[in-house]
Design an enzyme around this catalytic site. Structure first.
Site, short mmCIF file in Angstrom:
data_model
loop_
_atom_site.label_atom_id
_atom_site.label_comp_id
_atom_site.label_asym_id
_atom_site.label_seq_id
_atom_site.Cartn_x
_atom_site.Cartn_y
_atom_site.Cartn_z
N LYS A 16 0.71 -1.56 0.11
CA LYS A 16 0.01 0.12 0.29
C LYS A 16 1.09 1.24 -0.32
O LYS A 16 0.38 2.23 -1.02
CB LYS A 16 -0.85 0.11 1.08
CG LYS A 16 -2.32 -1.29 1.22
CD LYS A 16 -3.06 -1.33 2.25
CE LYS A 16 -2.33 -1.20 3.51
NZ LYS A 16 -2.19 -2.58 3.79
N GLY A 40 3.93 -0.50 8.61
CA GLY A 40 4.65 -0.48 7.95
C GLY A 40 5.02 0.11 6.42
O GLY A 40 4.62 -1.45 5.91
N HIS A 41 4.32 1.37 6.49
CA HIS A 41 5.06 1.00 4.53
C HIS A 41 5.91 1.32 4.22
O HIS A 41 6.34 2.95 4.32
CB HIS A 41 4.05 2.27 4.81
CG HIS A 41 2.12 1.78 4.43
ND1 HIS A 41 1.19 2.78 4.64
CD2 HIS A 41 2.07 0.56 4.98
CE1 HIS A 41 -0.06 2.23 5.01
NE2 HIS A 41 0.31 0.72 5.35
N GLN A 221 -2.98 -1.75 7.31
CA GLN A 221 -3.24 -3.52 7.51
C GLN A 221 -3.89 -3.96 6.30
O GLN A 221 -3.61 -3.34 5.37
CB GLN A 221 -3.67 -3.46 9.48
CG GLN A 221 -3.01 -3.45 10.18
CD GLN A 221 -2.89 -2.07 10.92
OE1 GLN A 221 -4.43 -2.08 10.96
NE2 GLN A 221 -1.29 -1.81 11.36
#
Length: 241
Positions: A16, A40-41, A221
């Site tokens: 994402k 965590g992107h 998420q």
């Protein structure tokens, strides 16, 4: 006027952050709307990977407004580390605004998370132990501390009251902990959090929509981790969709 929502359709890790980074130039505002630092992107610059936990993935684009929304829970220590990590990259960043209604993760929230998970033994659900679940529990229980409380005269009183409640709950667990160092780091990190503008995000976004601004709502998420529609009980603590 345009509001688009970017979601993950699995259990997270769908990429994402990278997609938001690619799409950001098409929008005026990137707004993270739920979740906490369990997200965590990952973005990459000049071969260097950088992971965003709380901050929207449009932060590295000029003239784009980034908003941490009211549905997000924020750990000030993790937020501070994230800001410091971004500064080390020496990459220009865009403005970052924080909703006054976003809830704060306290040190004792983390302790409650760890104690609860330990007590479940073989039935543990795989919590990230970042205090996110207990923070959302306080939010729905109308006990939580919010960003908007930070600059009020009653902040310390509210903090101590919630801390006392958490310590009473911890007495029910066989769990050893040391709170002093966690608290010291937490209170110190509030300086960074207070250096950003705190806004009524719902009012800000409504005005932006009326002005014809394009908004991308960034989820964290994935759909199957949604508290209502996911693979319950192995889910996160917020509505990911």
């Amino acid at each position: 006027m345009s509001v688009d929502v970017l979601l993950g359709l699995q259990w997270g890790d769908e990429g994402k952050g990278k997609i938001v980074d690619v799409l950001t130039s098409n929008y005026d505002i990137i707004a993270r709307f739920q979740g906490g630092p369990n997200a965590g992107h990952t973005l990459e610059f000049d071969g260097i990977k950088h992971v965003l936990h709380t901050i929207p993935s449009g932060i590295f684009h000029k003239n784009i407004i980034n908003i941490i929304g009211n549905g997000v829970v924020i750990d000030p220590v993790i937020f501070q580390n994230e800001i410091n990590s971004i500064k080390k990259l020496n990459i220009p960043t865009s403005p970052l605004l924080i909703s006054k209604k976003a809830h704060l993760i306290l040190p004792t929230h983390k302790l409650l998370d760890a104690a609860s998970e330990q007590a479940k033994g073989k039935e543990k659900i795989g919590s990230t132990l970042k205090g996110i679940g207990p923070t959302y529990m306080d939010k729905t229980g109308r006990n939580g501390l919010r960003i908007g409380d930070l600059k009020t005269n009653s902040f310390q009183k509210k903090y101590q009251k919630l801390k006392k409640k958490h310590l009473q709950l911890l007495n029910f667990f066989e769990f050893e902990f040391e709170l002093k160092e966690l608290e010291e780091a937490w209170f110190k990190s509030l300086e960074i959090l207070n250096s950003f503008e705190h806004i009524d995000s719902e009012y800000y976004l409504t005005k932006s929509i009326n002005k014809g601004k394009k908004i991308l709502a960034e989820g964290a998420q994935g759909t199957l981790l949604d508290i209502d529609f996911g693979s319950y009980p192995f889910v996160t603590s917020s509505n990911t969709i």
